[in-house]
Motif scaffolding. Sequence first.
Motif, short mmCIF file in Angstrom:
data_model
loop_
_atom_site.label_atom_id
_atom_site.label_comp_id
_atom_site.label_asym_id
_atom_site.label_seq_id
_atom_site.Cartn_x
_atom_site.Cartn_y
_atom_site.Cartn_z
N LEU A 36 0.96 -1.29 -0.30
CA LEU A 36 -0.20 -0.05 -0.14
C LEU A 36 0.82 1.26 -0.15
CD1 LEU A 36 -2.87 1.35 0.40
CD2 LEU A 36 -2.57 1.11 2.87
N VAL A 37 0.46 2.31 -0.91
CA VAL A 37 1.18 3.58 -0.96
C VAL A 37 0.02 4.39 -0.67
CG1 VAL A 37 2.32 5.17 -2.33
CG2 VAL A 37 2.92 2.84 -2.56
N VAL A 38 0.26 5.35 0.33
CA VAL A 38 -0.64 6.55 0.64
C VAL A 38 -0.18 7.85 0.43
CG1 VAL A 38 -2.28 7.32 2.71
CG2 VAL A 38 -1.69 5.00 2.49
N ILE A 39 -0.94 8.66 -0.43
CA ILE A 39 -0.27 9.92 -0.60
C ILE A 39 -1.08 11.10 -0.15
CG2 ILE A 39 0.28 11.51 -2.61
CD1 ILE A 39 0.37 8.94 -4.46
N GLY A 40 -0.66 12.03 0.59
CA GLY A 40 -1.44 13.12 1.32
C GLY A 40 -2.13 13.90 0.26
N GLU A 41 -3.21 14.57 0.46
CA GLU A 41 -3.74 15.21 -0.49
C GLU A 41 -2.87 16.45 -0.92
OE1 GLU A 41 -7.94 17.64 -1.47
OE2 GLU A 41 -7.89 16.35 0.19
N GLU A 42 -2.25 17.10 0.02
CA GLU A 42 -1.61 18.37 -0.07
C GLU A 42 -0.36 17.98 -1.35
OE1 GLU A 42 1.05 21.82 1.87
OE2 GLU A 42 -0.07 20.30 3.20
N LEU A 43 0.16 16.77 -1.18
CA LEU A 43 1.48 16.49 -2.14
C LEU A 43 0.49 15.97 -3.48
CD1 LEU A 43 4.26 15.62 -2.84
CD2 LEU A 43 3.59 13.32 -1.80
N ALA A 44 -0.50 15.34 -3.24
CA ALA A 44 -1.21 14.85 -4.54
C ALA A 44 -1.54 16.13 -5.38
CB ALA A 44 -2.56 14.23 -4.27
N ARG A 45 -1.93 17.46 -4.72
CA ARG A 45 -2.22 18.61 -5.39
C ARG A 45 -0.71 19.17 -6.25
NH1 ARG A 45 -7.44 19.77 -5.68
NH2 ARG A 45 -8.78 18.92 -4.36
N ASP A 46 0.14 18.96 -5.33
CA ASP A 46 1.45 19.70 -5.68
C ASP A 46 2.21 18.66 -6.91
OD1 ASP A 46 3.49 21.34 -5.26
OD2 ASP A 46 4.83 19.79 -4.39
N ILE A 68 -3.56 5.18 -2.97
CA ILE A 68 -4.74 5.90 -2.57
C ILE A 68 -4.15 7.21 -2.25
CG2 ILE A 68 -6.20 3.67 -1.82
CD1 ILE A 68 -5.47 4.63 1.10
N VAL A 69 -5.14 8.13 -2.20
CA VAL A 69 -4.84 9.43 -1.74
C VAL A 69 -5.69 9.63 -0.53
CG1 VAL A 69 -5.29 11.87 -2.33
CG2 VAL A 69 -4.62 10.20 -4.06
N ALA A 70 -4.95 10.26 0.55
CA ALA A 70 -5.67 10.60 1.87
C ALA A 70 -6.51 11.87 1.59
CB ALA A 70 -4.65 10.58 2.95
N ARG A 71 -7.73 11.70 1.55
CA ARG A 71 -8.58 13.02 1.29
C ARG A 71 -8.52 13.99 2.61
NH1 ARG A 71 -14.47 13.53 -1.66
NH2 ARG A 71 -14.18 16.10 -2.07
N GLY A 72 -8.18 15.01 2.44
CA GLY A 72 -8.09 15.95 3.72
C GLY A 72 -7.36 15.79 4.73
N ARG A 73 -6.46 14.70 4.51
CA ARG A 73 -5.45 14.37 5.54
C ARG A 73 -4.17 14.05 4.81
NH1 ARG A 73 -7.61 14.43 11.03
NH2 ARG A 73 -9.87 13.96 10.87
N THR A 74 -3.13 13.96 5.74
CA THR A 74 -1.92 13.53 5.57
C THR A 74 -1.83 12.10 5.44
OG1 THR A 74 -1.15 13.45 7.77
CG2 THR A 74 -0.77 15.73 6.69
N ALA A 75 -0.87 11.58 4.84
CA ALA A 75 -0.86 10.03 4.76
C ALA A 75 -0.29 9.38 6.05
CB ALA A 75 0.34 9.75 3.72
N GLU A 76 0.17 10.32 6.97
CA GLU A 76 0.72 9.81 8.26
C GLU A 76 -0.41 9.98 9.23
OE1 GLU A 76 3.19 11.45 12.07
OE2 GLU A 76 3.38 12.79 10.25
N GLU A 77 -1.48 10.84 8.98
CA GLU A 77 -2.66 10.42 9.96
C GLU A 77 -3.36 9.54 9.46
OE1 GLU A 77 -3.62 15.39 10.93
OE2 GLU A 77 -4.24 14.57 8.94
#
Length: 399
Positions: A104-114, A136-145
């Motif tokens: 699994l790879v999780v991408i934070g939304e802020e990074l995804a928009r960047d 997947i993309v963590a919507r409204g969150r960071t991947a860490e959260e």
Amino acid sequence: MKRRSLFLVVTLVHMMLLSGCWSKKELTDLAFVIAVGVDKKDGKYVLTLQVVNPGNVAGATQRGGGSSGLPVTLYTSTGDTLVEASRKASKKISRLTYYAHTNLVVIGEELARDGITEIFDAIERNPQFRTTASVIVARGRTAEELLSVLTPIDKIPANQIIKTLEMTEKVWGENLNVHAGEVIESLSLAGKEVVMSGFRLDGNRETGKKTKNVQSIDPYARLRAEALAVFKKGKLVSWMGGEEARGVLWILNKIHQTALNIGWKEKKEAVSYKVVRSKTEVTAKMSKGNPVISVVIEAEGDVGETLAPIDLTNPTQIATLEKKIRNEIQKEVQKAIRHAQREKSDIFGFGEIIHRTYPKEWKQMQRVWDEQYFPHLPISIKVDAFVRRTGLRNKPYFQ
């Protein structure tokens, strides 16, 4: 002399073939990374590693933890590159990070928009990393959260996310289980944009990090599949949910099962149609020098529920119901296409289909495909829907 020479040659060959385990790694020296989260903060990458505690997984209870401890541990590290962040994690981890089991790879939304283009270069180059890992993309969150929440049922949170994604794609059809290899392929093609599922964290994140979260009948924090993340040139531009998201899966031939609510006479959502199988074919042709896309969908299903008086023994009423189902599927597909064309993001891969069918014409369209051709692309949609079974009752007991 000849025998001695032959013996020497055979010995040398065996020495080369049986050179021993020169690259061996003991299991006790490895930290098995089950999930990777990637964020960006102050211009640096923030790498989150969800590492399995093998002894705790083997001895823990079915509810995500137990007296023996937590099944996973979270480590974070920062760096100008992902490789640097991964290496710097050794300051906190006493074992060698091992990515062969990362699924699994999780991408934070802020990074995804960047932009996500750069992070997949490191993933593809790593010989340990499997390109079958879900993304997947963590919507409204960071991947860490997202990765810090303990989950019920499945002891390892990464497995909970993957199984939820696989199940909802199979039985509902509004989410995609996209693999890293598919993302890399879409990023490298001119006629295909990236689309993947998002996940949302509901509830109290701080409590979700504690064993208290999996010891309650109603968890304080939950992870759930969200809308589809639509990308353009490697950057997240919008989200698609509901009927729009299912329209995307119809076009991509990813609908396995789902349920459609169909209106009957004056009553809305009166009949539930359970799709049990479907097939989509997308073709391209040139008309007067311009591309035209044709989408043909075949759906087959059963009547699962009726909330209005309908005679399912009447062929005329069955034909009317099938027409309404066709219209509903067509409406969902049209919604998805309008959204994608508005964003100028060809998430369906229409451009790649034209590339394969008309390679010479594609060379002329490639550079201006997103801005000039795709937003105004004529797309014909044909849907055939069939009701195969109506259940054990042909007429509702209410009138």
